[in-house]
Scaffold this motif. Structure first.
Motif, PDB file in Angstrom:
ATOM      1  N   ILE A   1     -16.167  -6.423  24.452  1.00  0.00           N
ATOM      2  CA  ILE A   1     -15.055  -5.612  23.782  1.00  0.00           C
ATOM      3  C   ILE A   1     -15.104  -4.471  22.967  1.00  0.00           C
ATOM      4  O   ILE A   1     -14.675  -3.339  23.071  1.00  0.00           O
ATOM      5  CB  ILE A   1     -13.840  -6.907  23.531  1.00  0.00           C
ATOM      6  CG1 ILE A   1     -13.579  -7.587  24.518  1.00  0.00           C
ATOM      7  CG2 ILE A   1     -12.824  -6.015  23.084  1.00  0.00           C
ATOM      8  CD1 ILE A   1     -12.597  -8.757  24.052  1.00  0.00           C
ATOM      9  N   ALA A   2     -15.976  -4.676  21.891  1.00  0.00           N
ATOM     10  CA  ALA A   2     -16.462  -3.738  21.061  1.00  0.00           C
ATOM     11  C   ALA A   2     -17.084  -2.658  21.787  1.00  0.00           C
ATOM     12  O   ALA A   2     -16.586  -1.584  21.426  1.00  0.00           O
ATOM     13  CB  ALA A   2     -17.298  -4.162  19.860  1.00  0.00           C
ATOM     14  N   VAL A   3     -17.929  -3.007  22.680  1.00  0.00           N
ATOM     15  CA  VAL A   3     -18.797  -1.824  23.334  1.00  0.00           C
ATOM     16  C   VAL A   3     -17.774  -0.924  24.313  1.00  0.00           C
ATOM     17  O   VAL A   3     -17.850   0.157  24.220  1.00  0.00           O
ATOM     18  CB  VAL A   3     -19.919  -2.433  23.954  1.00  0.00           C
ATOM     19  CG1 VAL A   3     -20.689  -1.377  24.921  1.00  0.00           C
ATOM     20  CG2 VAL A   3     -20.971  -2.838  22.898  1.00  0.00           C
TER      21      VAL A   3
ATOM     22  N   ALA B   1     -14.629   3.920  25.367  1.00  0.00           N
ATOM     23  CA  ALA B   1     -13.225   4.407  25.628  1.00  0.00           C
ATOM     24  C   ALA B   1     -12.862   5.566  24.770  1.00  0.00           C
ATOM     25  O   ALA B   1     -12.621   6.616  24.944  1.00  0.00           O
ATOM     26  CB  ALA B   1     -12.446   3.380  25.671  1.00  0.00           C
ATOM     27  N   LEU B   2     -13.264   5.189  23.246  1.00  0.00           N
ATOM     28  CA  LEU B   2     -13.148   6.175  22.156  1.00  0.00           C
ATOM     29  C   LEU B   2     -13.827   7.394  22.317  1.00  0.00           C
ATOM     30  O   LEU B   2     -13.150   8.299  22.198  1.00  0.00           O
ATOM     31  CB  LEU B   2     -13.271   5.485  20.843  1.00  0.00           C
ATOM     32  CG  LEU B   2     -13.103   6.471  19.501  1.00  0.00           C
ATOM     33  CD1 LEU B   2     -11.340   6.549  19.547  1.00  0.00           C
ATOM     34  CD2 LEU B   2     -13.340   5.636  18.245  1.00  0.00           C
ATOM     35  N   VAL B   3     -14.908   7.411  22.584  1.00  0.00           N
ATOM     36  CA  VAL B   3     -15.975   8.273  22.828  1.00  0.00           C
ATOM     37  C   VAL B   3     -15.549   9.179  24.117  1.00  0.00           C
ATOM     38  O   VAL B   3     -15.519  10.456  24.026  1.00  0.00           O
ATOM     39  CB  VAL B   3     -17.513   7.937  22.971  1.00  0.00           C
ATOM     40  CG1 VAL B   3     -18.453   8.992  23.569  1.00  0.00           C
ATOM     41  CG2 VAL B   3     -18.144   7.362  21.631  1.00  0.00           C
ATOM     42  N   GLY B   4     -15.195   8.610  24.965  1.00  0.00           N
ATOM     43  CA  GLY B   4     -14.651   9.435  26.372  1.00  0.00           C
ATOM     44  C   GLY B   4     -13.504  10.136  25.944  1.00  0.00           C
ATOM     45  O   GLY B   4     -13.279  11.074  26.280  1.00  0.00           O
ATOM     46  N   MET B   5     -12.559   9.484  24.926  1.00  0.00           N
ATOM     47  CA  MET B   5     -11.372  10.371  25.012  1.00  0.00           C
ATOM     48  C   MET B   5     -11.558  11.393  23.752  1.00  0.00           C
ATOM     49  O   MET B   5     -10.929  12.613  24.149  1.00  0.00           O
ATOM     50  CB  MET B   5     -10.398   9.447  24.156  1.00  0.00           C
ATOM     51  CG  MET B   5      -9.602   8.369  24.985  1.00  0.00           C
ATOM     52  SD  MET B   5      -8.568   7.011  24.150  1.00  0.00           S
ATOM     53  CE  MET B   5      -7.654   8.271  23.396  1.00  0.00           C
ATOM     54  N   ILE B   6     -12.508  11.304  22.803  1.00  0.00           N
ATOM     55  CA  ILE B   6     -12.878  12.272  22.252  1.00  0.00           C
ATOM     56  C   ILE B   6     -13.341  13.508  22.863  1.00  0.00           C
ATOM     57  O   ILE B   6     -13.256  14.634  22.613  1.00  0.00           O
ATOM     58  CB  ILE B   6     -13.996  12.104  21.010  1.00  0.00           C
ATOM     59  CG1 ILE B   6     -12.853  10.953  20.085  1.00  0.00           C
ATOM     60  CG2 ILE B   6     -14.678  13.037  20.268  1.00  0.00           C
ATOM     61  CD1 ILE B   6     -14.026  10.270  19.148  1.00  0.00           C
ATOM     62  N   LEU B   7     -14.365  13.289  23.686  1.00  0.00           N
ATOM     63  CA  LEU B   7     -15.062  14.081  24.634  1.00  0.00           C
ATOM     64  C   LEU B   7     -13.773  14.891  25.547  1.00  0.00           C
ATOM     65  O   LEU B   7     -14.089  16.069  25.705  1.00  0.00           O
ATOM     66  CB  LEU B   7     -16.141  13.380  25.596  1.00  0.00           C
ATOM     67  CG  LEU B   7     -17.427  13.248  25.017  1.00  0.00           C
ATOM     68  CD1 LEU B   7     -18.249  12.221  25.765  1.00  0.00           C
ATOM     69  CD2 LEU B   7     -18.174  14.337  24.172  1.00  0.00           C
TER      70      LEU B   7
END
Length: 166
Positions: A144-146, A151-157
């Motif tokens: 879940i953490a990974v 998801a967070l990295v994808g949103m930032i990009l």
């Protein structure tokens, strides 16, 4: 008057009075109670009335006749007996005055455990699926953490690309 009450399949909720000295149950149309079910033989069983007594007789059916979860070839019927014809179930209903014999509970076997009864220390083993595996909890948390980080990295990009695109 005695009757069969349908408990399953196409006969569920239907009542079939036993208003003759003999009735037959089966898949053929010439039966007193015809049942269109592939697990029921053409002439599966019969119920014979003798005064206030009722006798169930299997007519050499392919899948057998069961009375109260036991295979029978011939047996006396008593009020509240569960009759299974192939995979179709009926409840035999009769006034208590019609039943000459009552159920015998002599077959019941009671097992008495030695010593006092105590509450279990844990109810962990009560689940039909077995106890939870505690070692898999860490794997799920890591997974879940990974996924959250990805998801967070994808949103930032996505936002960076959205802002930098003219």
């Amino acid at each position: 008057m005695a009757a069969l009450i349908g408990m399953s399949g196409d006969v569920k909720g239907k009542t079939f009075p036993i208003d003759r000295d003999a009735i037959t149950i089966g898949r053929s149309k010439d039966n007193t109670i015809p049942i269109d079910n592939p697990t029921v033989s053409g002439h599966h069983c019969s119920i014979i009335r003798d005064g206030d007594r009722y006798l169930l007789r299997d007519l050499e059916s392919t899948n057998g006749t069961r009375l109260n979860s036991k295979d029978v070839t011939e047996s006396k019927l008593r009020p509240k007996d569960l009759l299974q014809v192939g995979s179709v179930e009926f409840l035999f209903d009769a006034d208590q005055t019609e039943a000459v014999e009552t159920h015998s509970y002599a077959e019941a076997h009671v097992e008495v455990a030695p010593g006092p009864a105590a509450a279990p220390e844990s109810f962990a083993n009560i689940s039909p699926f077995g106890a939870r595996h505690k070692e898999s909890k860490g794997i799920w948390l890591l997974l879940i953490a990974v996924i959250g980080i990805l998801a967070l990295v994808g949103m930032i990009l996505f936002f960076v690309k959205l802002v930098t695109t003219p």
